[in-house]
Design a protein around this motif. Structure first.
Motif, PDB file in Angstrom:
ATOM      1  N   ARG A  41       0.829  -1.212   0.000  1.00 15.05           N
ATOM      2  CA  ARG A  41       0.000   0.000   0.000  1.00 15.05           C
ATOM      3  C   ARG A  41       0.861   1.260   0.000  1.00 15.05           C
ATOM      4  NH1 ARG A  41      -4.556  -1.923  -1.030  1.00 15.05           N
ATOM      5  NH2 ARG A  41      -5.697  -3.332   0.349  1.00 15.05           N
ATOM      6  N   GLY A  42       1.951   1.248   0.759  1.00 17.54           N
ATOM      7  CA  GLY A  42       2.849   2.400   0.784  1.00 17.54           C
ATOM      8  C   GLY A  42       3.471   2.663  -0.574  1.00 17.54           C
ATOM      9  N   MET A  43       3.934   1.601  -1.233  1.00 15.49           N
ATOM     10  CA  MET A  43       4.525   1.762  -2.570  1.00 15.49           C
ATOM     11  C   MET A  43       3.465   2.190  -3.586  1.00 15.49           C
ATOM     12  SD  MET A  43       7.762   1.415  -2.871  1.00 15.49           S
ATOM     13  CE  MET A  43       9.079   0.981  -1.761  1.00 15.49           C
ATOM     14  N   ALA A  44       2.257   1.658  -3.466  1.00 19.20           N
ATOM     15  CA  ALA A  44       1.183   2.036  -4.391  1.00 19.20           C
ATOM     16  C   ALA A  44       0.821   3.508  -4.237  1.00 19.20           C
ATOM     17  CB  ALA A  44      -0.040   1.159  -4.167  1.00 19.20           C
ATOM     18  N   ALA A  45       0.825   4.008  -3.008  1.00 19.75           N
ATOM     19  CA  ALA A  45       0.526   5.425  -2.785  1.00 19.75           C
ATOM     20  C   ALA A  45       1.631   6.304  -3.378  1.00 19.75           C
ATOM     21  CB  ALA A  45       0.376   5.700  -1.291  1.00 19.75           C
ATOM     22  N   LEU A  46       2.876   5.858  -3.268  1.00 21.64           N
ATOM     23  CA  LEU A  46       4.001   6.617  -3.795  1.00 21.64           C
ATOM     24  C   LEU A  46       4.105   6.503  -5.314  1.00 21.64           C
ATOM     25  CD1 LEU A  46       6.570   8.288  -3.267  1.00 21.64           C
ATOM     26  CD2 LEU A  46       7.790   6.109  -2.994  1.00 21.64           C
ATOM     27  N   LEU A  47       3.829   5.297  -5.840  1.00 25.05           N
ATOM     28  CA  LEU A  47       4.006   5.008  -7.260  1.00 25.05           C
ATOM     29  C   LEU A  47       2.700   4.469  -7.858  1.00 25.05           C
ATOM     30  CD1 LEU A  47       7.414   3.186  -6.765  1.00 25.05           C
ATOM     31  CD2 LEU A  47       7.100   5.541  -7.577  1.00 25.05           C
ATOM     32  N   PRO A  48       1.655   5.297  -7.950  1.00 28.25           N
ATOM     33  CA  PRO A  48       0.358   4.811  -8.414  1.00 28.25           C
ATOM     34  C   PRO A  48       0.362   4.261  -9.833  1.00 28.25           C
ATOM     35  CG  PRO A  48       0.339   7.206  -8.247  1.00 28.25           C
ATOM     36  CD  PRO A  48       1.639   6.730  -7.656  1.00 28.25           C
ATOM     37  N   PHE A  52       2.809  -3.647 -10.466  1.00 24.79           N
ATOM     38  CA  PHE A  52       3.016  -4.588  -9.376  1.00 24.79           C
ATOM     39  C   PHE A  52       2.795  -5.998  -9.915  1.00 24.79           C
ATOM     40  CE2 PHE A  52       2.518  -0.669  -7.264  1.00 24.79           C
ATOM     41  CZ  PHE A  52       2.988  -0.791  -5.970  1.00 24.79           C
ATOM     42  N   ASP A  53       3.849  -6.796  -9.911  1.00 31.44           N
ATOM     43  CA  ASP A  53       3.815  -8.166 -10.423  1.00 31.44           C
ATOM     44  C   ASP A  53       4.016  -9.149  -9.278  1.00 31.44           C
ATOM     45  OD1 ASP A  53       3.668  -7.789 -13.272  1.00 31.44           O
ATOM     46  OD2 ASP A  53       5.727  -7.065 -13.188  1.00 31.44           O
ATOM     47  N   PRO A  54       3.368 -10.305  -9.367  1.00 29.88           N
ATOM     48  CA  PRO A  54       3.714 -11.357  -8.405  1.00 29.88           C
ATOM     49  C   PRO A  54       5.192 -11.697  -8.591  1.00 29.88           C
ATOM     50  CG  PRO A  54       1.735 -11.928  -9.622  1.00 29.88           C
ATOM     51  CD  PRO A  54       2.321 -10.708 -10.281  1.00 29.88           C
ATOM     52  N   SER A  55       5.909 -11.926  -7.501  1.00 32.39           N
ATOM     53  CA  SER A  55       7.343 -12.212  -7.605  1.00 32.39           C
ATOM     54  C   SER A  55       7.608 -13.464  -8.413  1.00 32.39           C
ATOM     55  CB  SER A  55       7.954 -12.330  -6.214  1.00 32.39           C
ATOM     56  OG  SER A  55       7.976 -11.053  -5.628  1.00 32.39           O
ATOM     57  N   ASP A  56       6.683 -14.406  -8.381  1.00 32.74           N
ATOM     58  CA  ASP A  56       6.835 -15.610  -9.182  1.00 32.74           C
ATOM     59  C   ASP A  56       5.990 -15.440 -10.443  1.00 32.74           C
ATOM     60  OD1 ASP A  56       7.375 -18.097 -10.165  1.00 32.74           O
ATOM     61  OD2 ASP A  56       6.166 -19.176  -8.710  1.00 32.74           O
ATOM     62  N   TYR A  57       6.382 -14.472 -11.270  1.00 36.70           N
ATOM     63  CA  TYR A  57       5.542 -14.101 -12.403  1.00 36.70           C
ATOM     64  C   TYR A  57       5.437 -15.175 -13.464  1.00 36.70           C
ATOM     65  CZ  TYR A  57       9.989 -12.747 -14.523  1.00 36.70           C
ATOM     66  OH  TYR A  57      11.255 -12.746 -15.012  1.00 36.70           O
ATOM     67  N   TRP A  58       6.314 -16.161 -13.468  1.00 40.30           N
ATOM     68  CA  TRP A  58       6.175 -17.244 -14.448  1.00 40.30           C
ATOM     69  C   TRP A  58       4.930 -18.066 -14.158  1.00 40.30           C
ATOM     70  CZ3 TRP A  58       8.834 -16.282 -18.469  1.00 40.30           C
ATOM     71  CH2 TRP A  58      10.067 -15.667 -18.367  1.00 40.30           C
ATOM     72  N   ALA A  59       4.576 -18.170 -12.894  1.00 41.74           N
ATOM     73  CA  ALA A  59       3.407 -18.967 -12.519  1.00 41.74           C
ATOM     74  C   ALA A  59       2.109 -18.191 -12.731  1.00 41.74           C
ATOM     75  CB  ALA A  59       3.515 -19.402 -11.063  1.00 41.74           C
ATOM     76  N   ALA A  60       2.185 -16.889 -12.731  1.00 37.49           N
ATOM     77  CA  ALA A  60       0.971 -16.075 -12.856  1.00 37.49           C
ATOM     78  C   ALA A  60       1.215 -14.927 -13.825  1.00 37.49           C
ATOM     79  CB  ALA A  60       0.571 -15.551 -11.480  1.00 37.49           C
ATOM     80  N   TYR A  65      -0.890  -5.634 -11.414  1.00 38.47           N
ATOM     81  CA  TYR A  65      -1.734  -4.505 -11.032  1.00 38.47           C
ATOM     82  C   TYR A  65      -0.971  -3.213 -11.229  1.00 38.47           C
ATOM     83  CZ  TYR A  65      -3.654  -8.282  -8.104  1.00 38.47           C
ATOM     84  OH  TYR A  65      -4.157  -9.462  -7.640  1.00 38.47           O
ATOM     85  N   LEU A  66      -1.666  -2.147 -11.539  1.00 38.80           N
ATOM     86  CA  LEU A  66      -1.098  -0.821 -11.385  1.00 38.80           C
ATOM     87  C   LEU A  66      -1.237  -0.468  -9.913  1.00 38.80           C
ATOM     88  CD1 LEU A  66      -2.484   1.114 -14.477  1.00 38.80           C
ATOM     89  CD2 LEU A  66      -0.153   0.282 -14.097  1.00 38.80           C
ATOM     90  N   GLY A  67      -0.324   0.335  -9.405  1.00 36.76           N
ATOM     91  CA  GLY A  67      -0.377   0.692  -7.987  1.00 36.76           C
ATOM     92  C   GLY A  67      -1.729   1.249  -7.575  1.00 36.76           C
ATOM     93  N   ALA A  68      -2.321   2.072  -8.423  1.00 36.29           N
ATOM     94  CA  ALA A  68      -3.612   2.677  -8.109  1.00 36.29           C
ATOM     95  C   ALA A  68      -4.751   1.665  -8.152  1.00 36.29           C
ATOM     96  CB  ALA A  68      -3.903   3.816  -9.082  1.00 36.29           C
ATOM     97  N   GLU A  69      -4.466   0.460  -8.679  1.00 32.85           N
ATOM     98  CA  GLU A  69      -5.525  -0.546  -8.833  1.00 32.85           C
ATOM     99  C   GLU A  69      -5.303  -1.798  -7.994  1.00 32.85           C
ATOM    100  OE1 GLU A  69      -5.360  -1.147 -13.035  1.00 32.85           O
ATOM    101  OE2 GLU A  69      -6.294   0.782 -13.476  1.00 32.85           O
ATOM    102  N   THR A  84       6.312  -7.405  -6.695  1.00 30.32           N
ATOM    103  CA  THR A  84       7.452  -6.570  -7.050  1.00 30.32           C
ATOM    104  C   THR A  84       6.940  -5.380  -7.832  1.00 30.32           C
ATOM    105  OG1 THR A  84       8.937  -8.472  -7.123  1.00 30.32           O
ATOM    106  CG2 THR A  84       9.655  -6.487  -8.286  1.00 30.32           C
ATOM    107  N   VAL A  85       7.245  -4.180  -7.346  1.00 29.58           N
ATOM    108  CA  VAL A  85       6.833  -2.964  -8.037  1.00 29.58           C
ATOM    109  C   VAL A  85       7.982  -2.497  -8.932  1.00 29.58           C
ATOM    110  CG1 VAL A  85       7.516  -1.461  -6.119  1.00 29.58           C
ATOM    111  CG2 VAL A  85       5.888  -0.638  -7.813  1.00 29.58           C
ATOM    112  N   ASP A  86       7.617  -2.083 -10.114  1.00 33.16           N
ATOM    113  CA  ASP A  86       8.552  -1.633 -11.136  1.00 33.16           C
ATOM    114  C   ASP A  86       7.995  -0.310 -11.656  1.00 33.16           C
ATOM    115  OD1 ASP A  86      10.224  -1.405 -13.340  1.00 33.16           O
ATOM    116  OD2 ASP A  86       9.607  -3.285 -14.256  1.00 33.16           O
ATOM    117  N   ALA A  87       8.743   0.792 -11.469  1.00 31.47           N
ATOM    118  CA  ALA A  87       8.201   2.089 -11.837  1.00 31.47           C
ATOM    119  C   ALA A  87       9.306   3.051 -12.273  1.00 31.47           C
ATOM    120  CB  ALA A  87       7.457   2.700 -10.654  1.00 31.47           C
ATOM    121  N   TYR A  88       8.904   4.060 -13.038  1.00 29.52           N
ATOM    122  CA  TYR A  88       9.777   5.160 -13.405  1.00 29.52           C
ATOM    123  C   TYR A  88       9.223   6.414 -12.754  1.00 29.52           C
ATOM    124  CZ  TYR A  88      12.037   2.177 -16.807  1.00 29.52           C
ATOM    125  OH  TYR A  88      12.745   1.167 -17.404  1.00 29.52           O
TER     126      TYR A  88
END
Length: 179
Positions: A41-48, A52-60, A65-69, A84-88
């Motif tokens: 939630r903290g990262m989503a508020a900072l980086l809406p 946001f990907d599941p860390s085991d993204y091969w399985a899912a 999600y976008l941070g705002a979603e 894992t959040v990935d943002a610019y």
């Protein structure tokens, strides 16, 4: 080129290196692993707009999600963790906020630029592709250590030693290709 337990000092030295570069991108790259609902939630508020990907993204592979979603229900969000959040973002104030929200988790901060032209240092070239400063936080060292790296288009031990000396560091090991 520099490793410490002091997060503030690691960030300060990264910014000193960034000040030596000619900026190439108006944004920096931020990546962090969120383990708890509060961290997500903290990262989503900072980086809406962050992804946001599941860390085991091969399985899912289709779940992100976008941070705002992020799911509004804490139990649903907890079931999706870790993420894992990935943002610019534009460098500056976001950096201190990112470090505060991180709360000791694993993360990477990356700034792109062009290294200064210094006689005898081959990394200062007309094509600054792959020139950057990278700060890894708790990533390779879960004991609370933070590591500062410099990147070049090709291996440049002389350039790395020069830049390390500028921030009171030293080359910590052999060149790492593809880092």
């Amino acid at each position: 080129m520099f490793r410490t337990d002091d997060l503030g000092e690691a960030h300060r030295r990264a910014r000193l290196l960034c000040a030596r570069m000619r900026p190439l991108d108006p944004e920096m790259w931020l990546c962090a692993r969120t383990e708890t609902v509060a961290e997500a939630r903290g990262m989503a508020a900072l980086l809406p707009a962050g992804m946001f990907d599941p860390s085991d993204y091969w399985a899912a592979a289709d779940t992100w999600y976008l941070g705002a979603e992020l799911p509004g229900d804490d139990r649903e969000l907890a079931a999706a963790l870790p993420l894992t959040v990935d943002a610019y973002a534009a460098p500056g104030p976001v950096e201190a906020k990112f470090l505060r929200v991180l709360r000791g988790g694993a993360a990477t901060m990356l700034w792109r630029g062009a290294w200064p032209e210094v006689p005898g240092i081959p990394s200062a070239c007309a094509d600054p592709t792959d020139q950057r400063v990278e700060l890894d936080l708790n990533e390779a060292h879960p004991d609370g250590r933070h590591t500062l790296y410099v990147h070049f288009r090709s291996a440049d031990e002389v350039g790395a030693a020069h830049l390390a000396a500028l921030v009171g560091g030293a080359v910590l090991g052999p060149v790492q290709v593809g880092r």
